[in-house]
Design a protein around this motif. Sequence first.
Motif, short mmCIF file in Angstrom:
data_model
loop_
_atom_site.label_atom_id
_atom_site.label_comp_id
_atom_site.label_asym_id
_atom_site.label_seq_id
_atom_site.Cartn_x
_atom_site.Cartn_y
_atom_site.Cartn_z
N CYS A 1 0.53 -1.15 -0.34
CA CYS A 1 0.00 -0.15 -0.16
C CYS A 1 1.05 0.91 -0.15
CB CYS A 1 -0.97 -0.46 1.01
SG CYS A 1 -1.87 1.82 1.80
N SER B 1 0.66 3.79 2.16
CA SER B 1 0.93 4.23 3.66
C SER B 1 2.07 3.50 3.56
CB SER B 1 -0.25 3.68 4.11
OG SER B 1 -1.08 4.56 4.39
N ARG C 1 -2.64 -2.82 -7.27
CA ARG C 1 -2.39 -3.14 -5.10
C ARG C 1 -1.27 -4.48 -5.93
NH1 ARG C 1 -2.92 0.04 -1.93
NH2 ARG C 1 -4.21 -0.04 -0.31
N CYS D 1 -7.25 -2.52 3.98
CA CYS D 1 -7.08 -1.31 3.86
C CYS D 1 -7.59 -0.73 2.49
CB CYS D 1 -5.31 -0.97 3.76
SG CYS D 1 -5.13 0.65 3.75
N HIS E 1 0.55 -3.99 6.59
CA HIS E 1 -0.30 -3.12 7.50
C HIS E 1 -1.67 -4.06 6.39
CE1 HIS E 1 -0.47 -0.01 4.56
NE2 HIS E 1 -2.00 0.74 4.91
ZN LIG Z 1 -2.98 0.71 3.29
#
Ligand SMILES: [Zn+2]
Length: 370
Positions: free
Chosen positions: A48, A50, A362, A174, A69
Amino acid sequence: MKITGAVLNRIADAPPFQSSQPIEVTELDLADPQSGELLVKMSAAGVCHSDLSVVNGSRVRPVPMLLGHECSGVVVESRAEHIAAGDHVVLTFVPRCGRCPACLADRPALCSAGARANGAGEMLAGGSRLSRKGEPIRHHLGVSAFADYAVVDQGSVVVVPKDVPLDVAVLFGCAVLTGAGAIFNTAAVREGQSVAVWGLGGVGMSAVMASAAAQADVIIAIDPDAHKRAIALEVGATHAISPQESLRDVLPHGVDVALEAVGSAAVLAEAVAATAPGGMTVTVGLPAPNDQLTISPLALVAESRTLAGSYLGAANPERDIPAMIDLWRSGRLPVERLRSGSIPLSQINQAMDDLAAGHVIRQIITFDEG
Ligand SMILES: [Zn+2]
Ligand SMILES: [Zn+2]
């Protein structure tokens, strides 16, 4: 127990990470779960933005840290009530304490104990369960998914039905929770409204799908990447434009709901300016900490515009993930389309380069069986 995990040893500024190798796949020690915690065998983990934001320092976290995560797995050992060995789980990136004012107000994404633990890179109960030759390793958002096993708090877990493939379930942790949650919970998009989404990563693409599921009339997807725009048109967008094109050519009076999923203050200002009178702008992107937004307050007041932030889709994951899985079952949230292929954990630095280049949605890390 001994595990294999991807540890960020230092902040690396800019790609190519394949050359600088800030992330090392290495053997680690994982301590036993404590009361209220679980040992989870990882099945799939998403890469991701993040995670990338921690690697390049735009999201400041302590290192060394085991990243990741967004993931799914199977519970091996449970020291939590209501969760048993063998349960299939999706992990979420804000652990919920269940006792703070935010948790009691049904806003667990804002759990103060979870935010404190995440900022420190610790477990919700405190400390780390991870170490490398005696050196403590920080947890990423209470999850640390880029490893074959993880110890997590029960407040990080949502049990999911066993018939949902784990390499699909992973996406709900997420990308889908954040993007679809922003549309369903924060913007509360209604039938017949118009929606525009800036940034077609996992979160933005999920927001496009959710807008279609909410029966928005016009859905405009905005991204520089032509391949991502083409996918957006297949999963519910009615229009797909590059950032150089004008939204006002499609909707001269502006859009009802503008969703910013880029993480840029300049794009956020553009999104606010694209709203119709009475419109709402929702931001889910994570800009650099020193980014500042300049907009006209008069444009908010005199035409009743709203500007809202949305973290973790403003979701209650235990309620919203099963509901989103039901939408997936009915074909209205085709989350498989977010997948840009499977990769082994050993390719994690290259995966960060590919994510930074902006051409993948992704990438899913899959872990060997056995
Ligand atoms: Zn994420
Ligand atoms: Zn809480």
